[in-house]
Design a protein around this motif. Structure first.
Motif, short mmCIF file in Angstrom:
data_model
loop_
_atom_site.label_atom_id
_atom_site.label_comp_id
_atom_site.label_asym_id
_atom_site.label_seq_id
_atom_site.Cartn_x
_atom_site.Cartn_y
_atom_site.Cartn_z
N GLY A 66 0.85 -1.38 0.06
CA GLY A 66 -0.14 0.22 0.44
C GLY A 66 0.85 1.11 -0.24
O GLY A 66 0.10 2.12 -0.10
N PHE A 67 2.56 1.44 0.22
CA PHE A 67 2.86 2.66 -0.18
C PHE A 67 3.18 2.87 -1.51
O PHE A 67 3.03 2.21 -2.39
CB PHE A 67 4.15 1.96 0.02
CG PHE A 67 4.49 1.92 1.16
CD1 PHE A 67 5.24 2.47 2.10
CD2 PHE A 67 4.21 0.71 2.85
CE1 PHE A 67 5.71 3.10 3.48
CE2 PHE A 67 4.80 0.69 3.73
CZ PHE A 67 5.34 1.70 4.24
N ARG A 68 3.64 3.89 -1.18
CA ARG A 68 3.42 5.38 -2.61
C ARG A 68 4.78 4.97 -2.87
O ARG A 68 5.75 4.78 -2.02
CB ARG A 68 2.66 6.35 -2.98
CG ARG A 68 0.97 6.76 -2.91
CD ARG A 68 0.85 7.72 -2.58
NE ARG A 68 1.01 8.65 -1.16
CZ ARG A 68 0.54 9.46 -0.34
NH1 ARG A 68 -0.11 9.91 -0.94
NH2 ARG A 68 1.15 9.62 0.97
N VAL A 69 5.44 4.69 -4.05
CA VAL A 69 7.20 4.36 -3.99
C VAL A 69 7.23 5.70 -5.42
O VAL A 69 6.70 6.03 -5.81
CB VAL A 69 6.84 3.49 -5.30
CG1 VAL A 69 8.47 3.57 -5.17
CG2 VAL A 69 6.49 2.06 -4.90
N ALA A 70 8.60 6.24 -4.44
CA ALA A 70 8.79 7.62 -5.15
C ALA A 70 10.61 7.25 -5.37
O ALA A 70 11.22 6.31 -4.52
CB ALA A 70 9.58 8.88 -4.04
N VAL A 71 10.43 7.17 -6.82
CA VAL A 71 11.77 6.86 -7.95
C VAL A 71 12.76 7.83 -7.82
O VAL A 71 12.13 9.46 -8.93
CB VAL A 71 11.12 6.09 -8.81
CG1 VAL A 71 12.32 6.23 -9.92
CG2 VAL A 71 10.19 5.11 -9.04
N ILE A 72 13.54 7.98 -7.49
CA ILE A 72 14.92 9.14 -7.25
C ILE A 72 16.08 7.84 -8.32
O ILE A 72 16.26 7.25 -7.87
CB ILE A 72 14.55 9.42 -5.94
CG1 ILE A 72 14.03 9.99 -5.62
CG2 ILE A 72 16.00 10.45 -6.30
CD1 ILE A 72 13.48 8.78 -4.35
N GLY A 73 16.45 8.61 -9.69
CA GLY A 73 16.79 7.66 -10.33
C GLY A 73 17.47 9.11 -11.25
O GLY A 73 17.21 10.08 -11.52
N ARG A 74 19.22 9.19 -11.55
CA ARG A 74 19.83 10.16 -12.40
C ARG A 74 19.36 9.95 -13.59
O ARG A 74 19.36 11.45 -14.55
CB ARG A 74 21.55 9.63 -12.58
CG ARG A 74 22.24 10.40 -13.15
CD ARG A 74 23.75 10.19 -12.84
NE ARG A 74 23.78 9.01 -13.30
CZ ARG A 74 25.26 8.80 -12.70
NH1 ARG A 74 26.34 9.36 -12.36
NH2 ARG A 74 25.39 7.03 -12.95
N ASN A 75 18.79 8.76 -14.21
CA ASN A 75 18.01 9.23 -15.76
C ASN A 75 16.41 9.75 -15.77
O ASN A 75 16.12 8.37 -15.29
CB ASN A 75 18.77 7.72 -16.29
CG ASN A 75 18.66 7.87 -17.29
OD1 ASN A 75 17.73 7.75 -18.12
ND2 ASN A 75 19.06 7.63 -18.44
N PRO A 76 15.91 10.11 -16.66
CA PRO A 76 15.24 10.86 -16.52
C PRO A 76 14.47 9.77 -16.76
O PRO A 76 13.06 9.09 -16.53
CB PRO A 76 15.03 12.06 -16.49
CG PRO A 76 16.35 12.75 -16.50
CD PRO A 76 17.24 12.05 -17.23
N ASP A 77 14.96 9.48 -18.33
CA ASP A 77 13.72 8.38 -18.37
C ASP A 77 13.64 7.06 -18.25
O ASP A 77 12.53 6.74 -18.31
CB ASP A 77 14.78 7.95 -20.09
CG ASP A 77 14.43 9.24 -21.67
OD1 ASP A 77 13.64 9.90 -21.23
OD2 ASP A 77 15.64 9.09 -21.78
N LYS A 78 14.59 6.98 -17.24
CA LYS A 78 14.85 5.37 -16.89
C LYS A 78 13.86 5.39 -15.68
O LYS A 78 12.75 4.31 -15.93
CB LYS A 78 15.83 4.74 -16.53
CG LYS A 78 16.67 4.34 -17.77
CD LYS A 78 18.04 3.93 -16.92
CE LYS A 78 19.51 3.39 -18.63
NZ LYS A 78 20.37 3.18 -17.68
N ALA A 79 13.71 6.61 -15.07
CA ALA A 79 12.78 6.59 -13.70
C ALA A 79 11.70 6.73 -13.94
O ALA A 79 10.80 5.66 -13.64
CB ALA A 79 13.43 8.12 -13.33
N HIS A 80 11.19 7.43 -15.23
CA HIS A 80 10.20 7.18 -15.91
C HIS A 80 9.11 6.23 -16.36
O HIS A 80 8.44 5.65 -16.10
CB HIS A 80 9.76 8.47 -16.82
CG HIS A 80 10.13 9.86 -16.33
ND1 HIS A 80 8.56 10.35 -15.94
CD2 HIS A 80 10.97 11.16 -16.56
CE1 HIS A 80 8.64 11.61 -14.87
NE2 HIS A 80 10.43 12.19 -15.82
#
Length: 240
Positions: free
Chosen positions: A26-40
Motif C-alpha cells: 500500500g505504499f506510494r513509491v517515489a523513484v529517484i534516479g539520475r536518468n529521467p527516462d529510466k526513472a519514468h
C-alpha cells in the motif's frame, strides 16, 4: 493514511524489488534516479502493477539535487515514511588492486556510498524525528568485512558507510525512527551489474562463485527488516 517510500538510486534490481514489495503493502513509491527516462520507465512498470508511483530524477552525488528531490516528493506525496538508499557504483568504478587505491579513485565510491547516504539522512531524518516515526534503510556489499582486493576502493567506502549507519542506529534508539542496513553478498536479479557480468564474465576474477538472488527476494528482506525492526544489520549471501 497512505505511506510513502522514497527509493534513492532506483534501478531495475534492488530498487524495483523493494518498490514492488512496499507498493504491494500500500505504499506510494517515489523513484529517484539520475536518468529521467529510466526513472519514468520504472514508474510505468510499477503503475502497471497497480502501485502508485512518481519519478523524481536527481543525481544523488549532488546534495542540492538530492534535497530538491526530497522537497518535490514531500510536496507531491506528503511526509516520507521510509527512505531507502540503494545507489550503487558501476563495475568500471572499481580498482583491481589495493596498491592502486588513491584519493582520485576513492571519489566515486565515497560520493555514492558515504556522502549521498549522509545527505539523504540529513534531508529526511529531521521530519521523521519530529513525527516520532519513520525508517532509514541502506544497502551495502561484502567487501568491507570480506577483503576483496579487486573491489578495494569500494570496500573502503562501504566500511565508512557501515560505521556511519551503526552509529546512527545507536543515536536514534528510542526515537521511533528505525535504521537498517542490508549487506548484500549476491548478484541481484535484473540489475545492471547482473547484465554486465553475464555479457562480460571476465569482469570478475576466475573461479569466483557468484550467488544470485531475485530482486523480489531482496525486497522481501527489506520489508522484514522494516516491519520487525529487531536488527540493525542483515547479511544476505555472505560466505560461511
Amino acid at each position: 493514511m497512505t505511506k510513502t517510500i522514497a527509493i534513492f538510486g532506483f534501478g531495475p534490481g534492488l530498487g524495483m524489488g523493494t518498490g514492488r514489495r512496499f507498493g504491494r503493502a500500500g505504499f506510494r513509491v517515489a523513484v529517484i534516479g539520475r536518468n529521467p527516462d529510466k526513472a519514468h520507465q520504472h514508474v510505468e512498470d510499477l503503475t502497471a502493477e497497480g502501485i502508485e508511483a512518481a519519478a523524481f530524477p536527481a543525481d544523488l552525488t549532488d546534495e542540492k539535487q538530492l534535497r530538491s528531490a526530497v522537497d518535490d516528493i514531500t510536496n507531491k506525496f506528503g511526509p516520507i515514511d521510509v527512505a531507502m538508499h540503494g545507489a550503487a557504483m558501476d563495475i568500471g568504478d572499481r580498482v583491481p588492486s589495493t596498491l592502486d587505491v588513491d584519493a582520485d579513485n576513492l571519489r566515486v565510491p565515497l560520493e555514492v556510498k558515504v556522502y549521498s547516504p549522509i545527505w539523504m539522512t540529513r534531508a529526511v531524518a529531521p521530519a521523521m524525528l519530529e513525527r516520532g516515526e519513520g525508517a532509514l534503510l541502506f544497502s551495502s556489499g561484502v567487501s568491507d568485512r570480506n577483503p576483496l582486493p579487486f573491489l578495494s576502493n569500494v570496500g573502503v567506502a562501504l566500511g565508512a558507510q557501515r560505521n556511519y549507519v551503526r552509529q546512527l542506529a545507536i543515536e536514534l534508539q528510542g526515537t521511533g525512527v528505525y535504521v537498517g542496513l542490508l549487506n548484500i553478498g549476491v548478484l541481484i536479479g535484473n540489475s545492471k551489474a547482473e547484465r554486465i557480468i553475464d555479457e562480460h564474465p571476465e569482469a570478475i576474477p576466475a573461479g569466483l562463485e557468484i550467488v544470485r538472488m531475485s530482486n523480489d527476494e531482496l525486497g522481501d528482506h527489506y520489508w522484514r527488516m522494516y516491519t520487525a525492526r529487531d536488527t540493525v544489520e542483515s547479511d544476505i549471501g555472505f560466505p560461511e
